[in-house]
Design a protein around this motif. Structure first.
Motif, PDB file in Angstrom:
ATOM      1  N   GLY A  89      14.883  36.653  71.340  1.00  0.00           N
ATOM      2  CA  GLY A  89      15.772  35.397  71.032  1.00  0.00           C
ATOM      3  C   GLY A  89      15.040  34.105  71.303  1.00  0.00           C
ATOM      4  N   ALA A  90      14.221  34.265  72.342  1.00  0.00           N
ATOM      5  CA  ALA A  90      13.618  33.015  72.841  1.00  0.00           C
ATOM      6  C   ALA A  90      12.456  32.560  71.804  1.00  0.00           C
ATOM      7  CB  ALA A  90      12.833  33.026  74.129  1.00  0.00           C
ATOM      8  N   GLY A  91      12.132  33.880  71.331  1.00  0.00           N
ATOM      9  CA  GLY A  91      10.775  33.499  70.276  1.00  0.00           C
ATOM     10  C   GLY A  91      11.225  32.897  68.897  1.00  0.00           C
ATOM     11  N   GLU A  92      12.803  33.257  68.668  1.00  0.00           N
ATOM     12  CA  GLU A  92      13.168  32.880  67.320  1.00  0.00           C
ATOM     13  C   GLU A  92      13.433  31.253  67.663  1.00  0.00           C
ATOM     14  OE1 GLU A  92      12.461  34.758  65.216  1.00  0.00           O
ATOM     15  OE2 GLU A  92      14.370  35.621  64.483  1.00  0.00           O
ATOM     16  N   VAL A  93      14.257  30.962  68.650  1.00  0.00           N
ATOM     17  CA  VAL A  93      14.426  29.360  68.971  1.00  0.00           C
ATOM     18  C   VAL A  93      13.158  28.591  68.755  1.00  0.00           C
ATOM     19  CG1 VAL A  93      14.982  27.917  70.970  1.00  0.00           C
ATOM     20  CG2 VAL A  93      16.367  29.714  70.682  1.00  0.00           C
ATOM     21  N   VAL A  94      11.961  29.213  69.744  1.00  0.00           N
ATOM     22  CA  VAL A  94      10.592  28.508  69.518  1.00  0.00           C
ATOM     23  C   VAL A  94      10.255  28.215  68.112  1.00  0.00           C
ATOM     24  CG1 VAL A  94       8.305  28.525  70.290  1.00  0.00           C
ATOM     25  CG2 VAL A  94      10.058  29.034  71.852  1.00  0.00           C
ATOM     26  N   GLY A 117       9.451  24.432  63.681  1.00  0.00           N
ATOM     27  CA  GLY A 117       9.377  24.168  62.007  1.00  0.00           C
ATOM     28  C   GLY A 117       8.846  25.634  61.312  1.00  0.00           C
ATOM     29  N   GLN A 118       8.969  26.564  61.986  1.00  0.00           N
ATOM     30  CA  GLN A 118       8.640  27.881  61.453  1.00  0.00           C
ATOM     31  C   GLN A 118       9.872  28.679  60.960  1.00  0.00           C
ATOM     32  OE1 GLN A 118       5.588  30.061  63.663  1.00  0.00           O
ATOM     33  NE2 GLN A 118       5.512  28.189  64.871  1.00  0.00           N
TER      34      GLN A 118
END
Ligand code: NAI
Ligand code: AKG
Length: 317
Positions: free
Chosen positions: A299-304, A309-310
């Protein structure tokens, strides 16, 4: 101005590994102030100006999403079942909803199996009885050689089947998309839903909550189950009609049930709690240290990714 992330998912907020990823980006983290999932009204009040929402089983309705737009850029589900998120409204606002596929499968499968064994050997009931001063043994049943019926053979259903092989169970399953790997690896036999329900000694639910699954366990289908069968639900509460289940458990239509999820959570004043042949847990299937870390990191990876902008890796279609 730092980007703001509202962390409604309480498991995520307890995961220092996941929070560290967001903190390293300099984001401002706003935590769910309640010791339970947040309601629509509470989310609406806190969502203004928030760039990302990490949701557990909170009520992420269309009103919440509308109140979050246009700042809100991503809703990251801390888990896999996104029936509590209004995905179609999120789509209208161009906000991706992401999940963490497979991250908590092992945890949920282990709880489902624990519940299955607890049911058939009356483990909680014997524990209670000793504490009340008695030394009564309940004669249970073996699971080896018995039929396990799985409804929804995805990531969690597959992990349950893997464990059932170790217990020498016969595995039958219903899924709208049968997976040949499960036939090859775990000897799963796919059957139509009515046959799975009728043949199972243990019926374990692992399908998402959708219009096609809501209420699949009801008065009619319960009456087709074996009288000796046990129902295990670690999927979503609305797959089971709880009034019909109460009737089935109290009148000997089926032998017992174990539920981790409920139509309305938390479970309060339910007639189900008056029955001895039911075991309940508080939507705890995913609640392991390992599962929470894996889920939080995704989840954290998706937020970042989205806030930089990715494109996200695991957006719901
Ligand atoms: N108790 C808990 O804490 C948790 C509960 N869950 C619940 O478990 C569900 C399953 O999770 P996963 O296995 O990770 O998802 P998944 O997406 O890997 O598997 C779901 C499976 O259900 C099947 N399916 C969809 N509609 C169906 C239908 N109408 N009839 C039969 N099968 C159908 C899909 O084809 C898929 O194979 C989640 O949607 C969630 O509701 C998930 C994680 C934690
Ligand atoms: O407890 C959680 O984090 C949510 C688990 C869940 O129900 C899911 O992953 O769908």
């Amino acid at each position: 101005m730092p980007k703001k992330v509202l962390i409604a998912a309480r498991s995520f907020s307890r995961s220092k590994e996941a929070k560290a990823i967001l903190e390293a980006q300099g984001y401002e983290l706003i935590l769910n102030p309640y010791d339970r999932p947040m309601t629509e009204a509470e989310l609406v009040e806190m969502i203004a100006g928030v760039d990302a929402l990490v949701a557990g089983n909170d009520d992420v309705t269309g009103a919440v999403i509308a109140a979050g737009a246009p700042d809100l850029k991503i809703i990251a589900k801390h888990g896999v079942g996104y029936n509590n998120i209004d995905v179609s409204t999120a789509k209208q606002y161009g906000i991706p909803v992401t999940v963490a596929p497979g991250a908590n499968s092992q945890s949920v499968a282990e709880l489902a199996f624990g519940l299955l064994l607890a049911c058939v050997r009356s483990i909680p009931q014997m524990d209670c009885s000793i504490r009340a001063g008695s030394w009564d043994r309940v004669t249970g049943y073996e699971v080896g050689g018995k039929v396990l019926g799985i409804v929804g053979m995805g990531n969690i259903g597959g992990e349950v089947a893997k464990r059932a092989c170790g217990f020498n169970m016969k595995i039958i399953a219903y899924d709208i998309y049968p997976n040949p790997e499960f036939i090859k690896n775990y000897g799963v036999t796919y059957l139509p839903l009515p046959e799975v329900i009728a043949q199972a000694d243990f019926l374990s639910l692992h399908a998402p909550s959708t219009p096609g699954t809501i209420g699949i366990i009801n008065r009619t289908t319960l009456r087709t189950m074996k009288k000796t069968a046990f129902l295990i639900n670690t999927a979503r509460g609305d797959l089971v009609n709880e009034e019909d289940l109460y009737e089935a458990l109290s009148s000997g239509i089926i032998a017992g049930a174990a539920l981790d999820t409920f139509a309305k959570e938390p479970l309060e004043n339910s007639p189900l709690l008056t029955l001895k042949n039911i075991i309940v847990t508080p939507h705890a299937g995913a609640a392991t240290h390992e599962g929470v870390i894996r889920t939080g990191l995704i989840g954290a990876g998706e937020v970042v990714r989205v806030l930089s902008g990715q494109a996200p890796h695991y957006a719901v279609k």
